[in-house]
Design a protein around this motif. Sequence first.
Motif, short mmCIF file in Angstrom:
data_model
loop_
_atom_site.label_atom_id
_atom_site.label_comp_id
_atom_site.label_asym_id
_atom_site.label_seq_id
_atom_site.Cartn_x
_atom_site.Cartn_y
_atom_site.Cartn_z
N CYS A 209 0.85 -1.39 -0.01
CA CYS A 209 0.09 0.01 0.05
C CYS A 209 0.98 1.13 -0.10
CB CYS A 209 -1.01 0.05 1.31
SG CYS A 209 -2.29 -1.28 0.96
N ALA A 210 2.05 1.45 0.54
CA ALA A 210 2.82 2.36 0.78
C ALA A 210 3.43 2.77 -0.64
CB ALA A 210 3.93 1.97 1.72
N LYS A 211 3.85 1.62 -1.28
CA LYS A 211 4.40 1.68 -2.56
C LYS A 211 3.40 2.17 -3.50
CE LYS A 211 5.99 -1.18 -6.52
NZ LYS A 211 4.76 -1.29 -7.40
N GLN A 212 2.07 2.26 -3.37
CA GLN A 212 0.87 2.67 -4.32
C GLN A 212 0.87 4.27 -4.04
OE1 GLN A 212 0.13 0.58 -6.56
NE2 GLN A 212 1.01 -1.03 -5.46
N ALA A 213 0.97 4.46 -2.59
CA ALA A 213 0.79 5.81 -2.03
C ALA A 213 2.07 6.64 -2.59
CB ALA A 213 0.71 5.77 -0.36
N VAL A 214 3.36 6.08 -2.30
CA VAL A 214 4.41 6.93 -2.94
C VAL A 214 4.35 7.21 -4.53
CG1 VAL A 214 6.97 6.95 -3.29
CG2 VAL A 214 5.84 5.97 -1.04
N GLN A 215 3.78 6.27 -5.14
CA GLN A 215 3.68 6.38 -6.69
C GLN A 215 2.82 7.28 -7.09
OE1 GLN A 215 2.92 2.24 -7.96
NE2 GLN A 215 5.16 1.92 -8.86
#
Length: 238
Positions: A209-215
Amino acid sequence: MSNWLKTILFIIGSALLTHLPLIPSSFFRNLDTMVHEFGHAVVTLALSGKVMYINLYADHSGVTYSSLTKSWAFLPVSLAGYFTASLFAWFLFSAYSRGKQRLGLQVMTVLAVLSLVLFVRNAFGVTWLIGFIVLTILVLALTPKWLRDFYYLLVAFICLEESVFGPFSLILYASRNAGQAGDASNLANYTGIPAIVWAVVFTLFALWCAKQAVQAFLGRNKGSRVRGKQVPVPYKRE
């Protein structure tokens, strides 16, 4: 640089920035706890269970007291806390990427109001919720856009950091004492699968989820820079 490396560096950077002395990060860390416990409560109600009350504490911990009529419902209810917190952090950055900061602040406020009215009963939890609701409404109603955006990103970064470091800390707890790892321990008792395995599952989901948020965040900033550049228009003289 890979997206996963960007995500890890982004989370570390968020942790460093939100722990600066001038930033009142401690106050806002309870938002992640509230969302976590709210997730437990909503799934409990969705599965015909009963929520007695939620307690939020000054050390950023919380607990949901509930009863379930279906034994299998224990699994999704126990999973809901960390999953909801991780999805909420992703939502905040997704809203930011679409310029929907006001919507994000409104969602925070609604969740806090529902928690106050329906679930939270201890003195600290009630006091914190009232303070957060009043502050966020004032930010929505009275502050200029730059200050409102700063407030939004501060809360979003703290939620992102907490959504990852919370489940990661369970790995440490589970490695020392399998009975002291919160939701992971509860799931271990119910399923027989070791608590550290559940802690890893929570952490991997949080990182995804953090990866999606950062992207979403980097995509918004990149798009802003592109829109800010002047594109030369060819001129042909006849």
